[in-house]
Write a protein that holds these residues in place. Structure first.
Motif, PDB file in Angstrom:
ATOM      1  N   ASN A 169    -117.680  83.992  20.167  1.00 53.14           N
ATOM      2  CA  ASN A 169    -118.772  84.757  20.775  1.00 53.14           C
ATOM      3  C   ASN A 169    -119.958  84.955  19.827  1.00 53.14           C
ATOM      4  N   LYS A 170    -120.014  84.154  18.759  1.00 51.21           N
ATOM      5  CA  LYS A 170    -121.122  84.232  17.797  1.00 51.21           C
ATOM      6  C   LYS A 170    -121.802  82.878  17.634  1.00 51.21           C
ATOM      7  N   THR A 171    -120.991  81.830  17.498  1.00 55.54           N
ATOM      8  CA  THR A 171    -121.506  80.478  17.341  1.00 55.54           C
ATOM      9  C   THR A 171    -121.338  79.751  18.662  1.00 55.54           C
ATOM     10  N   TRP A 172    -122.470  79.301  19.247  1.00 59.87           N
ATOM     11  CA  TRP A 172    -122.456  78.679  20.562  1.00 59.87           C
ATOM     12  C   TRP A 172    -122.860  77.218  20.461  1.00 59.87           C
ATOM     13  N   THR A 173    -122.230  76.370  21.266  1.00 60.55           N
ATOM     14  CA  THR A 173    -122.490  74.938  21.294  1.00 60.55           C
ATOM     15  C   THR A 173    -122.749  74.513  22.731  1.00 60.55           C
TER      16      THR A 173
END
Length: 64
Positions: free
Chosen positions: A41-45
């Motif tokens: 829920n912090k790094t999105w791809t």
């Protein structure tokens, strides 16, 4: 400003489809969207095809 919908599935899941619908009684509907995913829920791809091109979903009436 972009709008978004975030869904927490609780744990890693395989998603096989996404469906949208317009607003009842109007001609308002989603014209296109991108799918993003994250395990923290912090790094999105952004979801891409095998060539690295982001996949764009469209409303079935439109060509995009």
């Amino acid at each position: 400003m972009y709008q978004f919908l975030s869904v927490d599935l609780g744990y890693r899941q395989v998603i096989t489809g996404v469906a949208t619908q317009g607003r009842r009684g109007s001609r308002e509907f989603v014209s296109e969207y991108y799918l993003w995913f994250s395990s923290d829920n912090k790094t999105w791809t952004v979801y891409t095809n095998e060539y690295g091109t982001p996949l764009v979903g469209c409303h079935s009436v439109l060509v995009c």
